[in-house]
Motif scaffolding. Structure first.
Motif, PDB file in Angstrom:
ATOM      1  N   GLU A 172      61.169  -6.759  11.380  1.00  0.00           N
ATOM      2  CA  GLU A 172      61.670  -6.695  10.001  1.00  0.00           C
ATOM      3  C   GLU A 172      63.085  -7.245   9.912  1.00  0.00           C
ATOM      4  O   GLU A 172      63.421  -7.966   8.968  1.00  0.00           O
ATOM      5  N   ALA A 173      63.922  -6.928  10.877  1.00  0.00           N
ATOM      6  CA  ALA A 173      65.305  -7.411  10.876  1.00  0.00           C
ATOM      7  C   ALA A 173      65.346  -8.931  11.031  1.00  0.00           C
ATOM      8  O   ALA A 173      66.123  -9.613  10.355  1.00  0.00           O
ATOM      9  N   VAL A 174      64.515  -9.462  11.901  1.00  0.00           N
ATOM     10  CA  VAL A 174      64.472 -10.915  12.106  1.00  0.00           C
ATOM     11  C   VAL A 174      63.998 -11.612  10.835  1.00  0.00           C
ATOM     12  O   VAL A 174      64.579 -12.616  10.404  1.00  0.00           O
ATOM     13  N   LEU A 175      62.949 -11.087  10.212  1.00  0.00           N
ATOM     14  CA  LEU A 175      62.436 -11.697   8.986  1.00  0.00           C
ATOM     15  C   LEU A 175      63.471 -11.636   7.863  1.00  0.00           C
ATOM     16  O   LEU A 175      63.627 -12.603   7.107  1.00  0.00           O
ATOM     17  N   ALA A 176      64.200 -10.544   7.766  1.00  0.00           N
ATOM     18  CA  ALA A 176      65.253 -10.433   6.758  1.00  0.00           C
ATOM     19  C   ALA A 176      66.354 -11.452   7.026  1.00  0.00           C
ATOM     20  O   ALA A 176      66.875 -12.077   6.096  1.00  0.00           O
ATOM     21  N   SER A 177      66.686 -11.649   8.294  1.00  0.00           N
ATOM     22  CA  SER A 177      67.711 -12.629   8.662  1.00  0.00           C
ATOM     23  C   SER A 177      67.256 -14.044   8.319  1.00  0.00           C
ATOM     24  O   SER A 177      68.042 -14.862   7.825  1.00  0.00           O
ATOM     25  N   ILE A 178      65.986 -14.330   8.559  1.00  0.00           N
ATOM     26  CA  ILE A 178      65.445 -15.653   8.217  1.00  0.00           C
ATOM     27  C   ILE A 178      65.511 -15.880   6.712  1.00  0.00           C
ATOM     28  O   ILE A 178      65.907 -16.956   6.245  1.00  0.00           O
ATOM     29  N   ASP A 179      65.119 -14.854   5.937  1.00  0.00           N
ATOM     30  CA  ASP A 179      65.194 -14.976   4.477  1.00  0.00           C
ATOM     31  C   ASP A 179      66.623 -15.229   4.021  1.00  0.00           C
ATOM     32  O   ASP A 179      66.870 -16.092   3.174  1.00  0.00           O
ATOM     33  N   GLU A 180      67.573 -14.487   4.581  1.00  0.00           N
ATOM     34  CA  GLU A 180      68.973 -14.644   4.204  1.00  0.00           C
ATOM     35  C   GLU A 180      69.478 -16.042   4.561  1.00  0.00           C
ATOM     36  O   GLU A 180      70.138 -16.704   3.758  1.00  0.00           O
ATOM     37  N   THR A 181      69.149 -16.493   5.755  1.00  0.00           N
ATOM     38  CA  THR A 181      69.577 -17.826   6.189  1.00  0.00           C
ATOM     39  C   THR A 181      68.960 -18.901   5.308  1.00  0.00           C
ATOM     40  O   THR A 181      69.635 -19.873   4.925  1.00  0.00           O
TER      41      THR A 181
END
Length: 68
Positions: free
Chosen positions: A45-54
Motif C-alpha cells: 500500500e505504501a509503495v502504491l501510494a508513493s507511485i500515485d504521488e510521484t
C-alpha cells in the motif's frame, strides 16, 4: 479473540509437517504467516501510494518523456 480456521486436508497435513520440523505449534506458524502477510500488504500500500504521488507530481515530465 478466538477464531476458527478450517484448512483443506492437504494444507492441514503440510502445516502439521512444518510444525513438526520447526518444533512449533500450528497456531504459532499461522499467526506468524498472518503477521508477515499483513506487513507485506502495508508495504505494498505504501509503495502504491508513493507511485500515485510521484505520478501526480511529475505528470508533466512523464508526458514530455513519452513524446521524446
Amino acid at each position: 479473540m478466538a477464531m476458527t480456521v478450517r484448512f483443506s486436508t492437504d494444507l492441514d497435513k503440510r502445516l502439521d509437517r512444518l510444525a513438526e520440523e520447526r518444533h512449533a505449534s500450528k497456531q504459532a506458524l499461522v499467526v506468524r504467516a498472518v503477521e508477515e502477510y499483513l506487513m507485506r500488504e502495508r508495504k505494498t500500500e505504501a509503495v502504491l501510494a508513493s507511485i500515485d504521488e510521484t505520478s501526480r507530481d511529475y505528470a508533466g515530465l512523464i508526458r514530455r518523456l513519452e513524446d521524446a
